[in-house]
Motif scaffolding. Structure first.
Motif, PDB file in Angstrom:
ATOM      1  N   LEU A  73     -40.917  49.801 115.210  1.00 14.02           N
ATOM      2  CA  LEU A  73     -39.877  48.755 115.857  1.00 14.02           C
ATOM      3  C   LEU A  73     -39.132  50.632 115.896  1.00 14.02           C
ATOM      4  CD1 LEU A  73     -38.765  46.050 113.187  1.00 14.02           C
ATOM      5  CD2 LEU A  73     -39.675  46.088 115.684  1.00 14.02           C
ATOM      6  N   GLY A  74     -39.298  51.265 117.096  1.00 12.06           N
ATOM      7  CA  GLY A  74     -38.826  52.813 117.149  1.00 12.06           C
ATOM      8  C   GLY A  74     -39.088  53.379 115.963  1.00 12.06           C
ATOM      9  N   TYR A  79     -40.673  46.875 104.662  1.00  7.08           N
ATOM     10  CA  TYR A  79     -40.154  47.588 105.519  1.00  7.08           C
ATOM     11  C   TYR A  79     -39.422  49.189 105.543  1.00  7.08           C
ATOM     12  CZ  TYR A  79     -36.561  47.997 109.215  1.00  7.08           C
ATOM     13  OH  TYR A  79     -35.603  48.694 110.822  1.00  7.08           O
ATOM     14  N   ARG A  80     -39.435  50.092 106.429  1.00  4.20           N
ATOM     15  CA  ARG A  80     -39.110  51.755 106.377  1.00  4.20           C
ATOM     16  C   ARG A  80     -38.772  51.327 107.521  1.00  4.20           C
ATOM     17  NH1 ARG A  80     -44.724  55.521 107.684  1.00  4.20           N
ATOM     18  NH2 ARG A  80     -43.937  54.601 109.743  1.00  4.20           N
ATOM     19  N   HIS A  81     -37.560  52.320 106.948  1.00  2.05           N
ATOM     20  CA  HIS A  81     -36.787  52.648 107.795  1.00  2.05           C
ATOM     21  C   HIS A  81     -36.699  55.147 108.023  1.00  2.05           C
ATOM     22  CE1 HIS A  81     -32.645  53.250 110.267  1.00  2.05           C
ATOM     23  NE2 HIS A  81     -32.861  54.982 108.806  1.00  2.05           N
ATOM     24  N   VAL A  82     -37.036  54.811 109.305  1.00  4.45           N
ATOM     25  CA  VAL A  82     -36.687  56.953 108.905  1.00  4.45           C
ATOM     26  C   VAL A  82     -35.461  57.163 109.672  1.00  4.45           C
ATOM     27  CG1 VAL A  82     -37.902  58.237 110.398  1.00  4.45           C
ATOM     28  CG2 VAL A  82     -39.309  56.689 109.278  1.00  4.45           C
TER      29      VAL A  82
END
Length: 393
Positions: free
Chosen positions: A91-92, A144-147
């Motif tokens: 997701l992006g 879930y991984r957010h960067v």
């Protein structure tokens, strides 16, 4: 590694693993694998020649789906160690991942190689030796991984699982050990010769052959785990994990369902792929079995610090660790207290792209009152020297 790709798609097939031959010189009590109280995989003041093989297969039919299966084989055991399917969606810069099957939780700071192997040592820390023997969920995991714009990432994950009901049996009745054995599906691991497990003992209903860490679900209860990880690329990360297997503490046939819970904090500094790395983990928890008298209740802790330096074809590693259990039930059965420490020195050298040689020394010290109460020496102190030649693919 074998890589096959179809001409018109992104389909891939990977085969990874190793075959190794080892020579071991060991001292101390007879190994727990031979029915003793020794903490090492080889003990009893003798030399041994051993072989071990690990094999993993990964198939990615499409970019967003990966199927994995792996197994191990030794002179006395062979079987599956993991089977799971993983779906990923980008997701992006962020990513969602769903995994289902039988798998290791992504907690270990040392077992970061293919098929849960260690790039640093032959024998794992006591913490990860136990994880490899008793902690492997069978269920589903959501991650879930957010960067952010700086490239730092925040990862959150949760797992629901079954089939890990006997988790805690080895810690409660055997205690900690230092080795590299990964329990396979359906395998039975031996328990020490405790008087409470004899026909006249309070836990005589436990199967004579030992404990089966991974098999069919016993109590129908769902365990769960949750984790958070913050990472800075090429610099390090910090992770916290909580696990509760949801066991109901009841006897099912010839095995008990244990209720085991623990907190696990792990950290890493450096870049393990190219240079220096400092890794550490701290685990603390408790385990219970039985709903009346007799019963077992014990708390436990294990921690290690690992330093490793890669220089050309060589890697040098030093690890120091401590471990303990504390008896909390105060019943007529053996006292499950123990306290110990261990240190390991390892030299690995890449002879060729596929051939690796290694030498390792491990010293373990400590005592276990339950051994003395069962007619054996209370000291579990011993050491092992291992030389290995490993073919990797």
């Amino acid at each position: 590694m074998l890589l096959l790709a179809t001409g018109l798609s992104a389909q891939t097939f990977d085969l990874t693993g190793f075959v190794a031959a080892r020579g071991v010189n060991a001292t101390g009590p007879e190994s727990w694998l031979e029915g003793g109280f020794g903490r090492l995989d080889t003990g009893g003041d003798h030399d041994a020649l051993k072989g071990v093989a690990h094999l993993g297969v990964d198939w990615r039919p499409v970019q967003w789906l990966e199927l994995h299966a792996s197994g191990s084989a030794r002179e006395d055991q062979a079987g599956l160690t993991e089977v799971h399917a993983t779906l990923r969606k980008e997701l992006g810069l962020d990513e969602v991942q769903v995994r289902a099957g039988w798998f290791f939780l992504p907690t270990s700071q040392e077992n970061r190689g293919e098929n849960w192997s260690s790039p640093y040592t032959i024998a794992f820390s006591s913490l990860n030796s136990w994880i490899g023997q008793e902690v492997r969920p069978m269920g589903a995991d959501l991650q879930y991984r957010h960067v952010n714009r700086a490239g730092h990432s925040l990862l959150a994950g949760a797992t629901a699982f079954r089939g890990n009901d006997t988790m805690g049996t080895l810690l409660g009745w055997r205690g900690w050990n230092v080795g590299d054995r990964l329990a396979t599906y359906g395998e039975t691991l031996p328990l020490p010769p405790l008087r409470s497990l004899e026909r006249t003992g309070p836990f005589w209903r436990q199967r004579d052959s030992g404990t089966q860490p991974f098999g069919s679900d016993l109590d129908g209860h769902t365990g769960y785990s949750a984790r958070l990880r913050y990472s800075i690329p090429q610099r390090g990360h910090l992770q916290y994990t909580y696990v509760d297997n949801g066991g109901d503490r009841t006897l099912y046939g010839d095995q008990y369902s244990w209720q085991t819970r623990f907190h696990l904090l792990g950290a890493e500094l450096g870049n393990p792929d190219s240079g220096f790395v400092l890794a550490a983990e701290f685990l603390t928890g408790d385990t219970y079995m039985g709903v009346g008298n007799p019963f077992v209740a014990a708390s436990f802790q294990s921690t290690y610090v690992l330093l490793s330096q890669k220089s050309g074809r060589n890697r040098w590693t030093a690890r120091y660790e401590t471990f303990s259990t504390a008896d909390e039930d105060h019943t007529a059965a053996e006292i499950n207290d123990e306290s110990g420490r261990a240190w390991t020195l390892t030299w690995l050298v890449d002879v060729t792209a596929h051939l690796r040689a290694a030498a390792e020394f491990t010293q373990v010290t400590g005592d276990r009152p339950a051994a003395q109460q069962s007619g054996f020496e209370p000291s579990t102190t011993g050491h092992s020297t291992t030389v290995e030649v490993r073919w990797q693919f």
